[in-house]
Structures are given as C-alpha cells and as structure tokens.
Design a protein around this motif. Structure first.
Motif, mmCIF file in Angstrom:
data_model
loop_
_atom_site.group_PDB
_atom_site.id
_atom_site.type_symbol
_atom_site.label_atom_id
_atom_site.label_comp_id
_atom_site.label_asym_id
_atom_site.label_seq_id
_atom_site.Cartn_x
_atom_site.Cartn_y
_atom_site.Cartn_z
ATOM 1 N N ASP A 7 38.832 40.976 37.414
ATOM 2 C CA ASP A 7 37.953 42.136 37.434
ATOM 3 C C ASP A 7 38.245 43.073 38.601
ATOM 4 N N TYR A 8 38.987 42.605 39.603
ATOM 5 C CA TYR A 8 39.273 43.404 40.794
ATOM 6 C C TYR A 8 40.694 43.972 40.692
ATOM 7 N N VAL A 9 40.810 45.139 40.169
ATOM 8 C CA VAL A 9 42.115 45.771 39.979
ATOM 9 C C VAL A 9 42.535 46.461 41.275
ATOM 10 N N ILE A 10 43.807 46.278 41.631
ATOM 11 C CA ILE A 10 44.340 46.915 42.833
ATOM 12 C C ILE A 10 44.748 48.331 42.478
ATOM 13 N N TYR A 63 40.214 36.799 39.749
ATOM 14 C CA TYR A 63 40.249 38.135 40.324
ATOM 15 C C TYR A 63 40.643 39.198 39.299
ATOM 16 N N ASP A 80 42.113 34.177 35.267
ATOM 17 C CA ASP A 80 42.265 34.634 36.635
ATOM 18 C C ASP A 80 40.891 35.057 37.189
#
Length: 180
Positions: free
Chosen positions: A171-174, A169, A167
C-alpha cells in the motif's frame, strides 16, 4: 663389367669399404631375421603403427572440419541477425526529448525516444537489440527470429516491479521523483 654392384661402386669411388661392410652386415641381419620370422613381425608392427597414424590423422581432420563448419555456421547466423535487425529496425526520432533508461549488463544506458515508442516498449511490442556497439529498436515479430539465431543480441525485458500480493508494504508506493 663383371663383378657385383658393390665392387663397381668401390672402383668408381662412390662408396668406401666401411659403407660396403655396413651394407653386407645389414643384408645379413635382414636375411637372418626373415628366416627366424622377426622381419614379418616388424612389418606387421609397422603396418599397425601406420594404420593408427592414419586413423589419428583422420580423426584430427574430422575435428578440424567440424570446428570450421561451426565457425562458418556462427558467422552465417551473425550475418542473418545483422541483416534482420538492420532491415526491420525502427528509426529513432531525431527530435525526441524523453530519455529512456535501460540496463545492459551492469551499466545503465539511455535512448532518447518519444512517448509513443516508450509506450510500445512498455507493452512489449518493441524490444531493444544491441548490435555492433549500438542499440536498435526491433519489433517483437523479428525478436523471435533473432533470438533463434543469437539470443544475446536482444536485451531482456525489464522485470515487473509491481509488489507481490502478500507484501505488507504494497500500500506504500514509493514516488517516482523521490531523491535519496
């Protein structure tokens, strides 16, 4: 009393001439058919029809009995599941302040639990069962036995929402507190 039975019935007034004539005609036809072999065929056809009706009735009875047995087995399984869940359910804490949300069907429901129970749910040591319109917490040892009898009583575990390895994204945790 001399005379035939027919004459005696006519004299007593229990039968009339028309009925006597029909009886004679019927007797004459049956004796004629017997001589020609048609009566034997009719008897065989009647016996075949009776046998077919008996077989059909036996098949219907067999299907009905099988349906009744299935219904009884289903009721017995429901009773076993109810007994298992009620005997082994984990009591919900009365003073819990943490709201645990879960999906059942297309709706979101909630239970108020303490952190210990939420951790056990997350590890899979406890599962949620829906029985008689209410939700119960059940240990996983009992879940297996319940699922053998009725799989739809136990709610499925939530899907793991960790991102896949490929994935872009990942590294970009919501953040959990993000409001849309």
């Amino acid at each position: 009393m001399a005379g035939s039975l027919q004459d005696q019935l006519l004299k007593a007034g229990l039968a009339n001439k028309k009925q006597a004539k029909q009886a004679k005609e019927h007797k004459r036809k049956t004796t004629k058919q017997k001589r020609s072999g048609q009566a034997v065929d009719e008897q065989q056809q009647q016996q075949i029809a009776l046998e077919a009706a008996r077989k059909e009735k036996a098949e219907r009875d067999r299907e009905l009995n099988q349906k009744r047995q299935q219904e009884q087995a289903q009721k017995a399984a429901q009773a076993e599941v109810r007994q298992l869940v009620e005997a082994h359910r984990i009591e919900l804490p009365k003073d819990a302040e943490l709201r645990y949300n879960f999906a059942h069907g297309s709706k979101i429901h909630h239970l108020y639990l303490d952190q210990k129970l939420i951790d056990r749910l997350a590890r899979g040591q406890v599962r949620i069962a829906f029985l008689d319109g209410s939700y119960h917490l059940v240990p996983t040892e009992i879940v297996e036995r319940v699922e053998q009898r009725q799989a739809d009583v136990i709610l499925p575990r939530p899907k793991d929402d960790t991102p896949a390895e490929d994935d872009p994204y990942a590294d970009y945790v919501i953040p959990d507190d993000l409001m849309w």
